[in-house]
Design a protein around this motif. Sequence first.
Motif, short mmCIF file in Angstrom:
data_model
loop_
_atom_site.label_atom_id
_atom_site.label_comp_id
_atom_site.label_asym_id
_atom_site.label_seq_id
_atom_site.Cartn_x
_atom_site.Cartn_y
_atom_site.Cartn_z
N THR A 39 1.61 3.76 -3.12
CA THR A 39 0.51 4.46 -3.79
C THR A 39 0.89 5.72 -4.56
N LYS A 76 6.82 6.57 -5.96
CA LYS A 76 7.28 5.36 -5.26
C LYS A 76 7.32 4.12 -6.14
N ARG A 136 0.81 -1.22 0.00
CA ARG A 136 0.00 0.00 0.00
C ARG A 136 0.84 1.27 0.00
N SER A 137 2.07 1.16 0.49
CA SER A 137 2.89 2.38 0.59
C SER A 137 3.41 2.83 -0.78
N PRO A 175 -6.88 6.47 -6.32
CA PRO A 175 -5.59 6.94 -5.82
C PRO A 175 -5.80 7.87 -4.64
#
Lengths: 340, 162
Positions: free
Chosen positions: A160, A164, A157-158, A287
Amino acid sequence: MNTRIGKTRIKKRMIHRILLTLALVCSSTVASSQTVCVFSLIGAQGEMWELMKDYSITAKEWGEDITLRVFTDERIGAEDLKAGHCDALLMTGIKARQFVPFAGSVDSIGGLRSYESLKVLIELLARKELAASMRHGAYEVAGILPLGAAYLFLSDRSITSVEKFAGRTMAVFENDRAQLLMAEHIGARPVSSDVTNFAAKFNNGVVDVIAAPATAYMPLELYRGVGTQGIVVKLPSAQLTFQLVMRHEKFSENFMAKSRRYFADQFDDTLKLIAAAEDDILFFYPPPDKDRERYALMLDESRTYLIEQGVYDKDMMVWMKKVRCKLTPSAAECVNGSAW
Amino acid sequence: MTVIERCKIALSQAVLTLTVLAVSQWSFAAEKFDSKELFEKYRSAMMQGDAGTLKRMIAPDALVKVSLVQKNEPNIVISLSRTEYLQQIRALWRFSSEQRYAIALLNVQEVGTDQWSLALTQKDEYKLFGESIGQNSDIVLQCELQDGAVVISAIRTVTRQW
C-alpha cells in the motif's frame, strides 16, 4: 433557324442531364452511410453499444446515416480508422491521444481527481470556442464519455505505501508510453501487456499491480487477482474516457459540434453505470492515512514528468489545472505560478 | 433581610434551578439511550445482512477508522466515510458465503454529555473465493444524541485476519 433552335434545345437537355446527374451524385454522397466503428471488448452488446445505437438514431435526425461496426481489438480499429475503413472510431482516450493529443490528454495521470471535475472539462470541450483545439491533422474528437477512474489493483495489501511499489511487477499497455514511464518513475517493473491480456496476467499472479476502471472489475473478474489478501486503492490515478475520433472531412462542422454536445449530455447516465460498478468492488479502500499525501504527490510528480517528456499536450494540461482550481481554489497548486 | 441578601438568595435559587434543569435534561437523554437496544440492533443488522438498518444507525458524517493488523508490519490505518464503510460491508456480503458472526458487547461508557462508547468484539467467519477466512475485530462504536436520536458518530475497528 430551326436547326439552331434544335441544337440549343439539345444543349439545354444535355446541361439539364449533367446537372441532374451531378445532383444525384451529390445527393447519393450525402445520403451514403458513414461507418462509425466502436471498440468494445464484449462485442456488439452492453451499455456502450446500446448508447452508440441511440447515437446513430439521433445522427440520422441530424442528416447522417451511420452504420456501426464493432471491434473487440482496439489496435485493429485504430488501424482501420487510419486506413479509412472507418470514418470514425469510438476508442479509449489513451488510444485517442495519438490522433488528437489535446483531447487524448484528458486521461492523463493525476490530471483530474473527481467525476465532477471531469464533467466540467467535458462540458468545456463541447463548446464551439474550443472546436479548433479538438482537431488535429485529419482527425477530430466529436464526443467524450467517462469510462471511469483508473484505480490501482494490488494483489498484496502490504504494497500500500508508494515506496513499496519498487521492484513489483506492473502491467503496462504496450501502446501507452505514459504507463511505461510512470511505472519506471515509481520503480515498478513494467510488464508489457494489452487490453486483452492484462487482466489474465493479474488474475494469474504474473503481475502484482494493474490500473483499471471499475467497469472492468466484474467482466474481467479482477476480484480473482485481488483475492483475499489484495486491495483496490480508492484514489483515481486517471480519469479514463471513451472518445469518438472522426475523420473530419467525412462529417460537417455542425454535425461534430452537435455530436460533442450529445456525448456531454450522456455524462450523468454513464456515471450511474460507473457508480454501480464501483459499488461492487471488494477491499476498495482509500490509501492508508499515512500515505494519502504521498500518493497524491506521486501522481502529480508522474504527470509533471510525463508533460516534460512530451507525452501529454501542454494546452490540455493548462485547461485541466484551470478546472482543478475552479473546483478547489484553496489547493496549493493554484498559487504556485505553474501553468499546469 | 437586606436587598443584597434577597438578591443572593434569588441568585442561588436560580443557579440551583438551572443545575436541576441541566441534570434532569441530561438524565432524560441518558434514559433515552438504551445501549443494549442499540447493540442488538447492530448485531441483528450484521447477522441478517441488513445494510439499510446499518445506514440508518450511522450518522451521515460519521468517520470510520479501520486498523488492519499485519504480520511483521505496522498496522494499516485507513479512514472511511459512512458510504465507503457500508459499501465494503455490502461487497463482502455479496462475494462471501457461509458467513457466521459472533458479536459480544464488552462494556458501555459515558464519555461526555449525551455521548457513549460501546466496546464490542466481533468474530467473522466466511468463505471467500474458495478460502475459509476468519477475522477478529475489536470495535468501538462512538454514539451520541443527534436531533433527538442516538446515532453512531464514529467507529474504530482493529481487525486481524486468521
